[in-house]
Design a protein around this motif. Structure first.
Motif, PDB file in Angstrom:
ATOM      1  N   LEU A 148     -17.043  -8.231  25.455  1.00 41.89           N
ATOM      2  CA  LEU A 148     -15.990  -7.409  26.047  1.00 41.89           C
ATOM      3  C   LEU A 148     -16.470  -5.981  26.293  1.00 41.89           C
ATOM      4  N   THR A 149     -17.219  -5.440  25.331  1.00 41.80           N
ATOM      5  CA  THR A 149     -17.715  -4.067  25.468  1.00 41.80           C
ATOM      6  C   THR A 149     -18.710  -3.973  26.608  1.00 41.80           C
ATOM      7  N   ALA A 150     -19.638  -4.915  26.672  1.00 46.45           N
ATOM      8  CA  ALA A 150     -20.639  -4.900  27.746  1.00 46.45           C
ATOM      9  C   ALA A 150     -19.973  -5.041  29.109  1.00 46.45           C
ATOM     10  N   ARG A 151     -18.988  -5.916  29.214  1.00 47.19           N
ATOM     11  CA  ARG A 151     -18.306  -6.110  30.496  1.00 47.19           C
ATOM     12  C   ARG A 151     -17.594  -4.830  30.930  1.00 47.19           C
ATOM     13  N   PHE A 152     -16.927  -4.167  29.999  1.00 46.70           N
ATOM     14  CA  PHE A 152     -16.233  -2.918  30.327  1.00 46.70           C
ATOM     15  C   PHE A 152     -17.226  -1.862  30.792  1.00 46.70           C
ATOM     16  N   LEU A 153     -18.315  -1.693  30.056  1.00 50.70           N
ATOM     17  CA  LEU A 153     -19.287  -0.657  30.406  1.00 50.70           C
ATOM     18  C   LEU A 153     -19.973  -0.966  31.734  1.00 50.70           C
ATOM     19  N   PHE A 161     -11.977   0.470  18.536  1.00 47.54           N
ATOM     20  CA  PHE A 161     -12.022   1.656  19.373  1.00 47.54           C
ATOM     21  C   PHE A 161     -11.336   1.429  20.709  1.00 47.54           C
ATOM     22  N   ASP A 162     -10.905   2.529  21.288  1.00 50.02           N
ATOM     23  CA  ASP A 162     -10.356   2.517  22.633  1.00 50.02           C
ATOM     24  C   ASP A 162     -11.534   2.583  23.602  1.00 50.02           C
ATOM     25  N   TYR A 163     -11.602   1.666  24.566  1.00 53.20           N
ATOM     26  CA  TYR A 163     -12.749   1.617  25.470  1.00 53.20           C
ATOM     27  C   TYR A 163     -12.897   2.888  26.294  1.00 53.20           C
ATOM     28  N   ARG A 164     -11.777   3.509  26.648  1.00 53.69           N
ATOM     29  CA  ARG A 164     -11.873   4.750  27.428  1.00 53.69           C
ATOM     30  C   ARG A 164     -12.469   5.877  26.586  1.00 53.69           C
ATOM     31  N   ARG A 193     -28.666   3.097  31.012  1.00 59.35           N
ATOM     32  CA  ARG A 193     -28.954   1.842  30.319  1.00 59.35           C
ATOM     33  C   ARG A 193     -28.714   2.021  28.825  1.00 59.35           C
ATOM     34  N   ILE A 194     -27.935   1.116  28.279  1.00 56.03           N
ATOM     35  CA  ILE A 194     -27.548   1.194  26.872  1.00 56.03           C
ATOM     36  C   ILE A 194     -27.994  -0.071  26.150  1.00 56.03           C
ATOM     37  N   LEU A 195     -28.476   0.115  24.930  1.00 56.82           N
ATOM     38  CA  LEU A 195     -28.703  -1.024  24.043  1.00 56.82           C
ATOM     39  C   LEU A 195     -27.496  -1.126  23.126  1.00 56.82           C
ATOM     40  N   LEU A 196     -26.762  -2.215  23.264  1.00 55.08           N
ATOM     41  CA  LEU A 196     -25.565  -2.464  22.465  1.00 55.08           C
ATOM     42  C   LEU A 196     -25.952  -3.389  21.317  1.00 55.08           C
ATOM     43  N   VAL A 197     -25.954  -2.840  20.091  1.00 51.92           N
ATOM     44  CA  VAL A 197     -26.344  -3.622  18.916  1.00 51.92           C
ATOM     45  C   VAL A 197     -25.070  -4.008  18.174  1.00 51.92           C
ATOM     46  N   GLU A 198     -24.678  -5.264  18.323  1.00 44.07           N
ATOM     47  CA  GLU A 198     -23.391  -5.746  17.804  1.00 44.07           C
ATOM     48  C   GLU A 198     -23.515  -7.242  17.532  1.00 44.07           C
ATOM     49  N   ASP A 199     -23.181  -7.670  16.299  1.00 50.99           N
ATOM     50  CA  ASP A 199     -23.343  -9.081  15.942  1.00 50.99           C
ATOM     51  C   ASP A 199     -22.132  -9.926  16.280  1.00 50.99           C
ATOM     52  N   ASN A 218     -18.701  -2.581  34.185  1.00 50.20           N
ATOM     53  CA  ASN A 218     -17.714  -2.294  35.239  1.00 50.20           C
ATOM     54  C   ASN A 218     -17.598  -0.810  35.532  1.00 50.20           C
ATOM     55  N   HIS A 219     -18.118   0.023  34.617  1.00 51.28           N
ATOM     56  CA  HIS A 219     -18.084   1.473  34.803  1.00 51.28           C
ATOM     57  C   HIS A 219     -19.479   2.044  35.021  1.00 51.28           C
ATOM     58  N   GLY A 220     -20.369   1.222  35.579  1.00 51.30           N
ATOM     59  CA  GLY A 220     -21.657   1.714  36.039  1.00 51.30           C
ATOM     60  C   GLY A 220     -22.737   1.849  34.994  1.00 51.30           C
ATOM     61  N   ILE A 221     -22.582   1.182  33.853  1.00 57.22           N
ATOM     62  CA  ILE A 221     -23.580   1.272  32.781  1.00 57.22           C
ATOM     63  C   ILE A 221     -24.214  -0.096  32.580  1.00 57.22           C
ATOM     64  N   GLU A 222     -25.528  -0.130  32.610  1.00 57.84           N
ATOM     65  CA  GLU A 222     -26.264  -1.366  32.367  1.00 57.84           C
ATOM     66  C   GLU A 222     -26.405  -1.578  30.866  1.00 57.84           C
ATOM     67  N   CYS A 223     -26.117  -2.787  30.404  1.00 57.28           N
ATOM     68  CA  CYS A 223     -26.135  -3.067  28.969  1.00 57.28           C
ATOM     69  C   CYS A 223     -27.175  -4.127  28.612  1.00 57.28           C
ATOM     70  N   HIS A 224     -28.002  -3.809  27.631  1.00 60.32           N
ATOM     71  CA  HIS A 224     -28.812  -4.806  26.951  1.00 60.32           C
ATOM     72  C   HIS A 224     -28.125  -5.054  25.615  1.00 60.32           C
ATOM     73  N   MET A 225     -28.115  -6.310  25.175  1.00 60.37           N
ATOM     74  CA  MET A 225     -27.404  -6.637  23.938  1.00 60.37           C
ATOM     75  C   MET A 225     -28.352  -7.208  22.899  1.00 60.37           C
ATOM     76  N   ALA A 226     -28.094  -6.861  21.646  1.00 58.19           N
ATOM     77  CA  ALA A 226     -28.848  -7.404  20.523  1.00 58.19           C
ATOM     78  C   ALA A 226     -27.868  -7.660  19.385  1.00 58.19           C
ATOM     79  N   ALA A 227     -28.047  -8.807  18.709  1.00 58.98           N
ATOM     80  CA  ALA A 227     -27.109  -9.197  17.661  1.00 58.98           C
ATOM     81  C   ALA A 227     -27.566  -8.780  16.272  1.00 58.98           C
ATOM     82  N   GLY A 228     -28.712  -8.114  16.184  1.00 53.80           N
ATOM     83  CA  GLY A 228     -29.203  -7.693  14.874  1.00 53.80           C
ATOM     84  C   GLY A 228     -30.337  -6.703  14.996  1.00 53.80           C
TER      85      GLY A 228
END
Length: 239
Positions: free
Chosen positions: A26-31, A111-114, A13-19, A33-43
């Protein structure tokens, strides 16, 4: 800020902090799709609220946020949760400052997603998996390193707070005590890749280790540099 205990990883599980909503989506969808759960925060505020109620295994932290500096959040963040900072391509100063404040790694935009996925897995492996069987304790220069518990005790017997990157760098030096380890060797121990020509990550981590471990950080004797080559642990190690 209180941080919840982390259980053993099943689905990371990752917290993606991106405004930037488009980049975050796009980043959350990619991750995901590769088995990583994403929580998102804009600030910063949303990220800290998320951390108060969710258990995460890693924070992917953009430094340019609308309601505060990501570096300020990193300064307040517990080292229990690994952090990968995201910077602009030319923001080398922010990368160094981020590492100084305890980030485990950094990735530059765009960044390159891979590559991002590889960096995430590398940091998670270091943070979650014991390096050696239980009971593997090493002593050097009055310090004690418990490799299975991933903890170092100082000369008074108190635990020293190290990030996962700092611990793995120290462990690599302890394993090769007395021998100079090149920056490429040390970078491989941390991230499974060679150091780039302008990569200062190893030097920054060494500086933090010296401040935490040396008897006199202004005149380091324990972790010594060999100019143009790398670093070595100048102490004998015993079990």
């Amino acid at each position: 800020m209180a941080v919840l205990e982390r259980p053993l990883i099943a689905r990371p599980r990752i917290l993606l902090v991106e405004d930037d909503a488009a980049v975050a989506g796009l980043t959350a969808r990619f991750l995901q799709n590769h088995g990583i759960e994403c929580h998102m925060a804009a600030g910063v505020a949303a990220a800290e609220q998320c951390l108060s109620r969710e258990v995460v295994d890693l924070i992917l932290l953009d430094l340019g946020l609308p309601d505060g500096d990501g570096l300020t959040m990193l300064r307040r963040q517990s080292s229990q949760i690994p952090v990968i900072v995201v910077t602009g391509r030319g923001d080398s100063v922010d990368r160094v400052v981020g590492l100084e404040l305890g980030a485990d790694d950094y990735v530059a935009k765009p960044f390159d997603y891979r590559e991002l996925l590889a960096r995430i897995h590398s940091v998670l492996r270091r943070a979650q998996r014991p390096l050696v069987p239980a009971g593997h304790v090493l002593r050097f220069d009055g310090l004690l390193l418990d490799a299975s518990a991933r903890v170092v005790f100082d000369r008074d017997g108190d635990a020293i707070r190290l990030t996962s990157a700092e611990f793995d760098l120290l462990y690599a030096l302890v394993q090769a005590a007395g021998k100079v380890q090149s920056r490429d060797q040390l970078m491989n121990a941390l991230h499974g890749r060679d150091a780039g020509p302008f990569d200062r990550a190893i030097d920054v981590h060494i500086g933090r280790l010296r401040r935490k471990l040396e008897r006199d950080p202004s005149q380091p004797q324990l972790i010594q540099a060999t100019r143009g080559v790398g670093y070595r642990l100048a102490a004998s190690v015993s079990m």
